[in-house]
Write a protein that holds these residues in place. Structure first.
Motif, PDB file in Angstrom:
ATOM      1  N   GLU A   1       1.086  -1.319   0.349  1.00 37.95           N
ATOM      2  CA  GLU A   1       0.336  -0.397  -0.237  1.00 37.95           C
ATOM      3  C   GLU A   1       1.061   1.356   0.169  1.00 37.95           C
ATOM      4  N   ARG A   2       1.750   0.995   0.669  1.00 41.24           N
ATOM      5  CA  ARG A   2       2.637   2.134   0.767  1.00 41.24           C
ATOM      6  C   ARG A   2       3.262   2.447  -0.827  1.00 41.24           C
ATOM      7  N   GLU A   3       3.912   1.781  -1.006  1.00 42.36           N
ATOM      8  CA  GLU A   3       4.450   1.329  -2.392  1.00 42.36           C
ATOM      9  C   GLU A   3       3.885   1.933  -3.501  1.00 42.36           C
ATOM     10  N   ALA A   4       2.142   1.603  -3.769  1.00 45.67           N
ATOM     11  CA  ALA A   4       1.549   1.919  -4.674  1.00 45.67           C
ATOM     12  C   ALA A   4       1.246   3.716  -4.111  1.00 45.67           C
ATOM     13  N   GLU A   5       0.945   3.851  -2.722  1.00 47.62           N
ATOM     14  CA  GLU A   5       0.676   5.704  -2.624  1.00 47.62           C
ATOM     15  C   GLU A   5       2.493   6.432  -3.432  1.00 47.62           C
TER      16      GLU A   5
ATOM     17  N   CYS B   1       5.868  12.470  -0.995  1.00 52.13           N
ATOM     18  CA  CYS B   1       4.817  12.103  -0.183  1.00 52.13           C
ATOM     19  C   CYS B   1       5.169  12.341   1.106  1.00 52.13           C
ATOM     20  N   ALA B   2       4.463  12.743   1.553  1.00 52.14           N
ATOM     21  CA  ALA B   2       4.405  12.683   3.009  1.00 52.14           C
ATOM     22  C   ALA B   2       3.989  11.419   3.849  1.00 52.14           C
ATOM     23  N   VAL B   3       4.987  10.634   5.126  1.00 56.04           N
ATOM     24  CA  VAL B   3       5.255  10.169   5.241  1.00 56.04           C
ATOM     25  C   VAL B   3       3.701   9.565   6.685  1.00 56.04           C
ATOM     26  N   THR B   4       2.706   8.358   6.321  1.00 54.27           N
ATOM     27  CA  THR B   4       1.848   9.137   6.559  1.00 54.27           C
ATOM     28  C   THR B   4       1.691   7.701   7.775  1.00 54.27           C
ATOM     29  N   PRO B   5       1.797   8.295   9.329  1.00 58.92           N
ATOM     30  CA  PRO B   5       2.212   8.132  10.850  1.00 58.92           C
ATOM     31  C   PRO B   5       1.952   6.710  11.247  1.00 58.92           C
ATOM     32  N   ALA B   6       0.134   6.680  10.363  1.00 56.30           N
ATOM     33  CA  ALA B   6      -0.359   5.495  10.303  1.00 56.30           C
ATOM     34  C   ALA B   6       0.068   3.927   9.628  1.00 56.30           C
TER      35      ALA B   6
END
Length: 140
Positions: free
Chosen positions: A96-100, A109-114
């Motif tokens: 999911e992070r790679e797709a984002e 992209c900002a790092v999504t802390p979640a």
């Protein structure tokens, strides 16, 4: 007073002997830790290797005893399922992070802390599955 003290001491000794006998009859608890930290349990190859390692540990503990083998395998079911679920969860988060990152362009992209706060904590010593059996005491 002395009779009361002696009475209490006698009861304590009898209870201690009974507890020691119960512990002796209960048998011995044996276990072997099977390392899984080096395996990718989100893949079928990693899962197959984990089960090969567990099978070797069960062989070492049980030496062909069918009831022992069943108990040993049962002792690993929840642990293995938890380790596999953890690795699959981490793999899904990585995808999911790679797709984002692909969607918004690398570096912008900002790092999504979640993503990083929701990771399950690793147990001390890394991921492992412990094969455990309770052997019968004397007279069984």
């Amino acid at each position: 007073m002395i009779r009361e003290v002696l009475g209490v001491a006698a009861i304590a000794m009898a209870t201690g002997v009974a507890q020691a006998a119960d512990g002796y009859d209960a048998g011995e608890r044996r276990s072997i830790a099977v390392a899984a930290a080096d395996l990718d349990l989100s893949t079928s190859a990693g899962i197959a290797e984990l089960y090969r390692r567990v099978d070797r540990a069960v062989d070492r503990i049980c030496d062909g005893d069918r009831d022992c083998r069943e108990e040993a395998w049962e002792s690993t079911e929840v642990q293995a399922a938890s380790a596999i679920a953890r690795d699959r969860y981490i793999r899904r988060l990585a995808r999911e992070r790679e797709a984002e990152l692909r969607a918004c362009g690398r570096g912008r992209c900002a790092v999504t802390p979640a993503y990083y706060q929701s990771l399950p904590a690793l147990p001390p010593g890394g991921i492992r599955v412990t094969v455990t059996v309770q052997t019968a005491g004397p007279g069984y």
